[in-house]
Design an enzyme around this catalytic site. Structure first.
Site, PDB file in Angstrom:
ATOM      1  N   GLY A  22       0.814  -1.215   0.000  1.00 12.40           N
ATOM      2  CA  GLY A  22       0.000   0.000   0.000  1.00 12.40           C
ATOM      3  C   GLY A  22       0.845   1.262   0.000  1.00 12.40           C
ATOM      4  O   GLY A  22       2.079   1.219  -0.005  1.00 12.40           O
ATOM      5  N   ASP A  45      -1.100 -12.272   5.608  1.00 18.13           N
ATOM      6  CA  ASP A  45      -2.423 -11.726   5.935  1.00 18.13           C
ATOM      7  C   ASP A  45      -2.466 -11.503   7.449  1.00 18.13           C
ATOM      8  O   ASP A  45      -2.388 -12.467   8.217  1.00 18.13           O
ATOM      9  CB  ASP A  45      -3.487 -12.748   5.485  1.00 18.13           C
ATOM     10  CG  ASP A  45      -4.901 -12.289   5.812  1.00 18.13           C
ATOM     11  OD1 ASP A  45      -5.059 -11.336   6.611  1.00 18.13           O
ATOM     12  OD2 ASP A  45      -5.842 -12.891   5.282  1.00 18.13           O
ATOM     13  N   ALA A  69      -4.376  -2.239   6.145  1.00 12.75           N
ATOM     14  CA  ALA A  69      -5.674  -1.684   6.562  1.00 12.75           C
ATOM     15  C   ALA A  69      -6.630  -1.675   5.381  1.00 12.75           C
ATOM     16  O   ALA A  69      -6.223  -1.901   4.230  1.00 12.75           O
ATOM     17  CB  ALA A  69      -5.489  -0.240   7.057  1.00 12.75           C
ATOM     18  N   TYR A 134     -15.229   3.505   8.869  1.00 17.32           N
ATOM     19  CA  TYR A 134     -13.758   3.461   8.842  1.00 17.32           C
ATOM     20  C   TYR A 134     -13.197   3.937  10.181  1.00 17.32           C
ATOM     21  O   TYR A 134     -12.400   3.244  10.818  1.00 17.32           O
ATOM     22  CB  TYR A 134     -13.256   4.336   7.685  1.00 17.32           C
ATOM     23  CG  TYR A 134     -11.775   4.629   7.699  1.00 17.32           C
ATOM     24  CD1 TYR A 134     -10.831   3.620   7.521  1.00 17.32           C
ATOM     25  CD2 TYR A 134     -11.303   5.945   7.873  1.00 17.32           C
ATOM     26  CE1 TYR A 134      -9.468   3.904   7.541  1.00 17.32           C
ATOM     27  CE2 TYR A 134      -9.949   6.232   7.878  1.00 17.32           C
ATOM     28  CZ  TYR A 134      -9.036   5.219   7.710  1.00 17.32           C
ATOM     29  OH  TYR A 134      -7.689   5.506   7.727  1.00 17.32           O
ATOM     30  N   LYS A 138     -11.233   1.695  13.013  1.00 18.40           N
ATOM     31  CA  LYS A 138      -9.861   2.057  13.378  1.00 18.40           C
ATOM     32  C   LYS A 138      -9.766   2.330  14.892  1.00 18.40           C
ATOM     33  O   LYS A 138      -8.772   1.981  15.531  1.00 18.40           O
ATOM     34  CB  LYS A 138      -9.387   3.274  12.584  1.00 18.40           C
ATOM     35  CG  LYS A 138      -9.205   3.036  11.089  1.00 18.40           C
ATOM     36  CD  LYS A 138      -8.092   2.075  10.733  1.00 18.40           C
ATOM     37  CE  LYS A 138      -6.726   2.663  10.992  1.00 18.40           C
ATOM     38  NZ  LYS A 138      -5.651   1.742  10.515  1.00 18.40           N
TER      39      LYS A 138
HETATM   40  N1  LIG Z   1      -3.724   7.516   3.239  1.00 21.77           N
HETATM   41  C1  LIG Z   1      -4.127   8.393   4.163  1.00 21.77           C
HETATM   42  O1  LIG Z   1      -4.418   9.560   3.879  1.00 21.77           O
HETATM   43  C2  LIG Z   1      -4.228   7.955   5.601  1.00 21.77           C
HETATM   44  C3  LIG Z   1      -4.665   8.895   6.547  1.00 21.77           C
HETATM   45  C4  LIG Z   1      -4.745   8.512   7.886  1.00 21.77           C
HETATM   46  C5  LIG Z   1      -4.387   7.231   8.270  1.00 21.77           C
HETATM   47  N2  LIG Z   1      -3.990   6.335   7.317  1.00 21.77           N
HETATM   48  C6  LIG Z   1      -3.644   4.982   7.768  1.00 21.77           C
HETATM   49  O2  LIG Z   1      -2.416   4.591   7.172  1.00 21.77           O
HETATM   50  C7  LIG Z   1      -2.389   3.169   7.010  1.00 21.77           C
HETATM   51  C8  LIG Z   1      -1.988   2.834   5.589  1.00 21.77           C
HETATM   52  O3  LIG Z   1      -2.958   3.382   4.701  1.00 21.77           O
HETATM   53  P1  LIG Z   1      -2.685   3.524   3.140  1.00 21.77           P
HETATM   54  O4  LIG Z   1      -3.169   4.852   2.724  1.00 21.77           O
HETATM   55  O5  LIG Z   1      -1.294   3.102   2.813  1.00 21.77           O
HETATM   56  O6  LIG Z   1      -3.706   2.425   2.592  1.00 21.77           O
HETATM   57  P2  LIG Z   1      -3.542   1.461   1.322  1.00 21.77           P
HETATM   58  O7  LIG Z   1      -2.762   2.137   0.243  1.00 21.77           O
HETATM   59  O8  LIG Z   1      -4.907   0.976   1.004  1.00 21.77           O
HETATM   60  O9  LIG Z   1      -2.656   0.271   1.889  1.00 21.77           O
HETATM   61  C9  LIG Z   1      -3.162  -0.689   2.761  1.00 21.77           C
HETATM   62  C10 LIG Z   1      -2.546  -2.004   2.388  1.00 21.77           C
HETATM   63  O10 LIG Z   1      -3.000  -2.997   3.313  1.00 21.77           O
HETATM   64  C11 LIG Z   1      -3.176  -4.201   2.589  1.00 21.77           C
HETATM   65  N3  LIG Z   1      -4.051  -5.126   3.304  1.00 21.77           N
HETATM   66  C12 LIG Z   1      -5.405  -5.144   3.358  1.00 21.77           C
HETATM   67  N4  LIG Z   1      -5.820  -6.174   4.093  1.00 21.77           N
HETATM   68  C13 LIG Z   1      -4.706  -6.826   4.526  1.00 21.77           C
HETATM   69  C14 LIG Z   1      -4.489  -7.984   5.324  1.00 21.77           C
HETATM   70  N5  LIG Z   1      -5.514  -8.676   5.850  1.00 21.77           N
HETATM   71  N6  LIG Z   1      -3.213  -8.371   5.558  1.00 21.77           N
HETATM   72  C15 LIG Z   1      -2.176  -7.692   5.043  1.00 21.77           C
HETATM   73  N7  LIG Z   1      -2.315  -6.596   4.261  1.00 21.77           N
HETATM   74  C16 LIG Z   1      -3.589  -6.164   4.018  1.00 21.77           C
HETATM   75  C17 LIG Z   1      -3.774  -3.753   1.286  1.00 21.77           C
HETATM   76  O11 LIG Z   1      -3.610  -4.761   0.324  1.00 21.77           O
HETATM   77  P3  LIG Z   1      -4.720  -4.957  -0.849  1.00 21.77           P
HETATM   78  O12 LIG Z   1      -4.771  -3.621  -1.561  1.00 21.77           O
HETATM   79  O13 LIG Z   1      -4.166  -6.057  -1.650  1.00 21.77           O
HETATM   80  O14 LIG Z   1      -6.001  -5.269  -0.152  1.00 21.77           O
HETATM   81  C18 LIG Z   1      -2.948  -2.498   0.990  1.00 21.77           C
HETATM   82  O15 LIG Z   1      -1.798  -2.801   0.244  1.00 21.77           O
HETATM   83  C19 LIG Z   1      -3.785   2.699   7.416  1.00 21.77           C
HETATM   84  O16 LIG Z   1      -3.748   2.232   8.748  1.00 21.77           O
HETATM   85  C20 LIG Z   1      -4.644   3.935   7.344  1.00 21.77           C
HETATM   86  O17 LIG Z   1      -5.742   3.853   8.233  1.00 21.77           O
HETATM   87  C21 LIG Z   1      -3.897   6.663   6.002  1.00 21.77           C
END
Ligand SMILES: NC(=O)c1ccc[n+]([C@@H]2O[C@H](COP(=O)([O-])OP(=O)(O)OC[C@H]3O[C@@H](n4cnc5c(N)ncnc54)[C@H](OP(=O)(O)O)[C@@H]3O)[C@@H](O)[C@H]2O)c1
Length: 294
Positions: A22, A45, A69, A134, A138
């Site tokens: 991600g 996973d 996530a 969401y 969280k």
């Molecule tokens: N992006 C933002 O603006 C933002 C803001 C605040 C907080 N956050 C937090 O930052 C963290 C990362 O977010 P992100 O933006 O990087 O999200 P992301 O791009 O959607 O990355 C999340 C990754 O987790 C993987 N995943 C899902 N289910 C899984 C499982 N059961 N086991 C292992 N991997 C799994 C997904 O794989 P698949 O795609 O293959 O399902 C994806 O690669 C999260 O905790 C999010 O709540 C993000």
């Protein structure tokens, strides 16, 4: 994007990054360089406790950073059970394994655990008050992680942008460079946070001694509109390329969003370790633009 070497203020040793396929996880792994053990969902996973146990036994990391996530707010609203599984139950299982091995764990959370009352400032110990599924899942994840492994770190971040992945930064910059008009929301306020600043701080937090809740955001709340206006000026685009809109003008959004979340960002004073708050969002944006130009 070329990135300078990661800071080395953590405990040393290799760090398992879950969810490394991600946006945030990939950047954390890039910043760690050879010290990363990146794992995507197909490798590991986090909901499968036995799989996690086997992976930790095999890879023997010195710490774990959990970036796995469901971060798609609309998807969570459509499938609350799925969201709970990944955002709350999976992290708890990961935390249980880390507790058994005495491994530092940094679990990433979000400003979306707040927002219902839009109070002036959310402190580290403010009770969660999410406005959507969401945020609720969280918040449950934070609680379950800290119950399962009290030495874990919960790192709340917000509005993450960078020059890869989904999210606002790259899309905004591309629009501006291509001479297109960029629509940006004026009536939502939060902390745009550069993914590189976030990743470096997560790595620091993976060192021992930082347990509990941390707010990992660039300082100074703003709106995407003001962020975009400043970005346009930095990229040499005229102001009229930024069109301010209200969030209510986005009818495709079903899940409610918080109107305003401002997070307390105190300096960290755990044991003898000191971490200053991250820099102001304007300074981080300058660094982002600089990185885009390289
Ligand atoms: N992006 C933002 O603006 C933002 C803001 C605040 C907080 N956050 C937090 O930052 C963290 C990362 O977010 P992100 O933006 O990087 O999200 P992301 O791009 O959607 O990355 C999340 C990754 O987790 C993987 N995943 C899902 N289910 C899984 C499982 N059961 N086991 C292992 N991997 C799994 C997904 O794989 P698949 O795609 O293959 O399902 C994806 O690669 C999260 O905790 C999010 O709540 C993000």
């Amino acid at each position: 994007m070329r990135q300078a070497g990661a800071r080395q203020e953590d405990a040393g040793g290799r760090i398992l990054v879950t969810g490394a396929g991600g946006f945030v996880g990939r950047t954390v792994a890039e910043r760690l360089g050879p010290r990363a053990i990146p794992s995507s969902r197909s490798d590991l996973d986090i909901c499968q406790e036995r799989q996690v146990e086997t992976a930790i036994g095999r890879w023997r990391p010195s710490a774990v950073i959990n970036a796995a996530a469901w971060a798609d707010v609309e998807r969570c609203e459509r499938d609350p059970a799925g969201a709970r599984r990944i955002n709350a139950l999976g992290p708890e299982r990961l935390a249980r394994v880390c507790a058994r091995h005495g491994l530092p764990l940094v679990h990433i959370s979000t400003d979306y655990v707040f927002g219902a009352t839009g109070r002036d400032l959310y402190r580290l110990d403010s009770p969660p008050e999410p406005v959507n599924i969401y945020g609720a899942t969280k918040a449950e994840g934070e609680r379950r992680v800290l119950e399962a492994w009290p030495q874990a770190v919960v790192a709340r971040t917000a509005w993450v942008y960078g020059s890869s992945g989904r999210g606002f930064g790259l899309r905004a910059a591309r629009h501006l460079v291509a001479g297109r008009v960029l629509f940006a929301i004026m009536d939502r306020f939060g902390h745009p946070t550069w993914v590189v600043d976030l990743a470096d701080r997560l790595i620091e937090l993976a060192g021992r001694g930082h347990s509990g809740i941390h707010h990992v955001v660039n300082r100074g709340p703003t709106s995407w509109y003001r962020f975009s206006l400043r970005l346009a000026r930095r990229l040499g685009a005229p102001d009229h390329r930024i069109a301010g809109i209200s969030a209510s003008a986005l009818p495709s959004r079903v899940a409610p969003r918080p109107r305003r979340v401002v997070l307390e960002t105190p300096a960290t004073e755990d044991s003898d370790l000191h971490l200053a708050p991250l820099r102001h969002w304007e300074a981080a944006q300058d660094a982002f633009v600089e990185a885009l130009r390289r």
